[in-house]
Design a protein around this motif. Structure first.
Motif, PDB file in Angstrom:
ATOM      1  N   UNK A   1      21.699  44.683 -42.958  1.00 29.07           N
ATOM      2  CA  UNK A   1      20.249  44.461 -42.871  1.00 29.07           C
ATOM      3  C   UNK A   1      19.966  42.973 -42.640  1.00 29.07           C
ATOM      4  N   UNK A   2      18.726  42.670 -42.239  1.00 31.42           N
ATOM      5  CA  UNK A   2      17.556  43.552 -42.131  1.00 31.42           C
ATOM      6  C   UNK A   2      17.613  44.446 -40.900  1.00 31.42           C
ATOM      7  N   UNK A   3      17.157  45.678 -41.106  1.00 31.18           N
ATOM      8  CA  UNK A   3      17.170  46.673 -40.043  1.00 31.18           C
ATOM      9  C   UNK A   3      15.915  47.525 -40.127  1.00 31.18           C
TER      10      UNK A   3
ATOM     11  N   UNK B   1      14.670  37.936 -40.590  1.00 34.82           N
ATOM     12  CA  UNK B   1      13.597  38.787 -41.080  1.00 34.82           C
ATOM     13  C   UNK B   1      13.155  39.770 -40.027  1.00 34.82           C
ATOM     14  N   UNK B   2      12.237  40.653 -40.397  1.00 33.78           N
ATOM     15  CA  UNK B   2      11.811  41.731 -39.516  1.00 33.78           C
ATOM     16  C   UNK B   2      10.349  42.053 -39.783  1.00 33.78           C
ATOM     17  N   UNK B   3       9.651  42.453 -38.746  1.00 29.48           N
ATOM     18  CA  UNK B   3       8.259  42.882 -38.871  1.00 29.48           C
ATOM     19  C   UNK B   3       8.115  44.296 -38.315  1.00 29.48           C
ATOM     20  N   UNK B   4       7.329  45.119 -39.019  1.00 28.85           N
ATOM     21  CA  UNK B   4       7.091  46.502 -38.612  1.00 28.85           C
ATOM     22  C   UNK B   4       5.592  46.742 -38.498  1.00 28.85           C
ATOM     23  N   UNK B   5       5.215  47.739 -37.693  1.00 30.88           N
ATOM     24  CA  UNK B   5       3.805  48.087 -37.582  1.00 30.88           C
ATOM     25  C   UNK B   5       3.413  49.046 -38.707  1.00 30.88           C
ATOM     26  N   UNK B   6       2.155  49.505 -38.694  1.00 34.73           N
ATOM     27  CA  UNK B   6       1.645  50.347 -39.773  1.00 34.73           C
ATOM     28  C   UNK B   6       2.361  51.688 -39.879  1.00 34.73           C
TER      29      UNK B   6
ATOM     30  N   UNK C   1       8.506  45.919 -34.859  1.00 42.04           N
ATOM     31  CA  UNK C   1       7.694  45.102 -33.957  1.00 42.04           C
ATOM     32  C   UNK C   1       8.461  43.884 -33.458  1.00 42.04           C
ATOM     33  N   UNK C   2       9.200  43.228 -34.379  1.00 39.63           N
ATOM     34  CA  UNK C   2       9.907  42.015 -33.979  1.00 39.63           C
ATOM     35  C   UNK C   2      10.964  41.653 -35.004  1.00 39.63           C
ATOM     36  N   UNK C   3      11.922  40.827 -34.565  1.00 36.80           N
ATOM     37  CA  UNK C   3      12.905  40.203 -35.450  1.00 36.80           C
ATOM     38  C   UNK C   3      12.604  38.712 -35.522  1.00 36.80           C
TER      39      UNK C   3
END
Length: 374
Positions: A138-140, A219-224, A229-231
């Motif tokens: 991770x992050x995954x 790190x990582x970003x996710x949508x709702x 969404x992005x790394x």
């Protein structure tokens, strides 16, 4: 049990399938419908069970999850009369006379299958234990929501979207270049590790518009909805992705294959012929444990061919000329060569010619209704 020969009179099953994925369940379905007493022992899990959506399976809609797909298949197998058990197979070993001269005209004396401390005997064994994908650190993102393991299944999801491929070997580089067939935005993430791909692959990679990103993911970003969404990378950059494919190899679930001393190929797969027969008489292997594309329709085809081969190997009739000379003509008391339990299940099944479905298609006086052409 089917009574083909005295050697097998006391065995519990004709066929035991180890594994409950698409290949194993299809083999069990064919074997059962072709009159073989069949057991399926499935530990649970597997690649198909992880699918959030089903792709590339004609007749199955994409909103069908892997769990739903497998539950339907399990129900079908049970309804045709197979025994289905969720448990772990500890060991498979030939019976004392397995492989010995006179152990049976078909060359195998049967097997003892140990299941969670219990055991049963079986004339044939089908290994459908598959493999496990090597999962990166991770992050995954969640599997199926940005993390995907099947290029042929999921590339379509990312047409004209930014994607990543993780890995440092030739397979990762090739998948990154292959993804250019569906999108123009492809990054190859080595995550700080030194690439191990060949010089030839490096030359090819340099000639394709793939960005090789060496920094580790921070790190990582996710949508709702939980989709990637992005790394975020350790150098502070943020790169957008809709999804991608980790390429770190696979671990074959081959403990039983090795215990049985089955021949394996250089890539780790179990060596089989075109019908799933292995190097050991009486043992078959199908699905991801064997060479070929790791696809549900391919696995189902392999299971079907193995099921038909099992039927041809084990069916009682036709009796050969040599067998007729030894045992005499087939008597009326020997047919049909199907166990009482499977016979009763078949006659009562909606798919039987005299079953409930056939009765519903008849008129109230028992005569068949005729539907005129429009």
């Amino acid at each position: 049990m089917t009574e083909q020969s005295a050697e097998f009179d006391e065995l519990d099953y004709d066929v035991t399938v180890v594994g409950g994925g698409p290949a194993g369940l299809t083999a069990a379905l064919y074997a059962t419908r072709l009159g073989l007493d069949t057991a399926v022992v499935n530990r649970g899990g597997g690649r198909a069970a992880m699918m959030r959506d089903t792709h590339n399976v004609v007749g199955v809609t994409e909103d069908t999850t892997g769990a739903e797909f497998l539950q339907t298949a399990q129900r079908q197998v049970r309804e045709y009369g197979a025994d289905y058990r969720q448990a772990f197979v500890d060991d498979v070993e030939p019976l004392d006379d397995a492989g010995s001269e006179g152990a049976g005209d078909d060359g195998a004396g049967g097997f003892r299958v140990s299941v969670d401390g219990d055991a049963h005997t079986s004339r044939r064994v089908v290994l459908a234990t598959g493999f496990s994908d090597e999962r990166p650190d991770p992050p995954l993102p969640p599997t199926g929501r940005g993390l995907h393991y099947c290029l042929h299944c999921d590339a379509y999801m990312f047409v004209d979207e930014p994607v990543f491929v993780m890995g440092t070997g030739d397979s990762a580089a090739y998948v990154a270049m292959i993804m250019l067939n569906v999108t123009g935005e492809v990054d190859l993430l080595t995550r700080g590790a030194e690439p191990t791909w060949s010089d030839e692959t490096a030359a090819m990679l340099d000639a394709h518009p793939v960005d090789v990103i060496d920094d580790e993911i921070a790190g990582m970003n996710k949508d709702d909805e939980g989709w990637l969404e992005s790394f975020e990378f350790e150098d502070g950059t943020v790169r957008e992705y809709r999804g991608g494919f980790p390429m770190y190899g696979s671990n074959y679930n081959a403990d039983l294959a090795d215990a049985l001393e089955l021949d394996r190929n250089d890539d780790g797969t179990v060596a089989v012929d075109d019908h799933g027969r292995t190097s050991v008489d009486g043992v078959y292997a199908v699905g991801d444990l064997t060479p070929g594309h790791n696809q549900i329709p391919v696995a189902m085809g392999e299971g079907a061919k193995a099921g038909i081969a099992l039927h041809m190997d084990l069916r009682a009739f036709p009796r050969s000329v040599e067998e007729i000379e030894a045992a005499g003509p087939v008597g009326t008391d020997e047919v049909p060569a199907i166990s009482p339990d499977l016979l009763a299940t078949a006659v009562a099944h909606p798919g039987h010619a005299a079953g409930p479905r056939a009765e519903e298609a008849s008129g109230s006086d028992g005569e068949s209704e005729t539907v005129a052409d429009d």
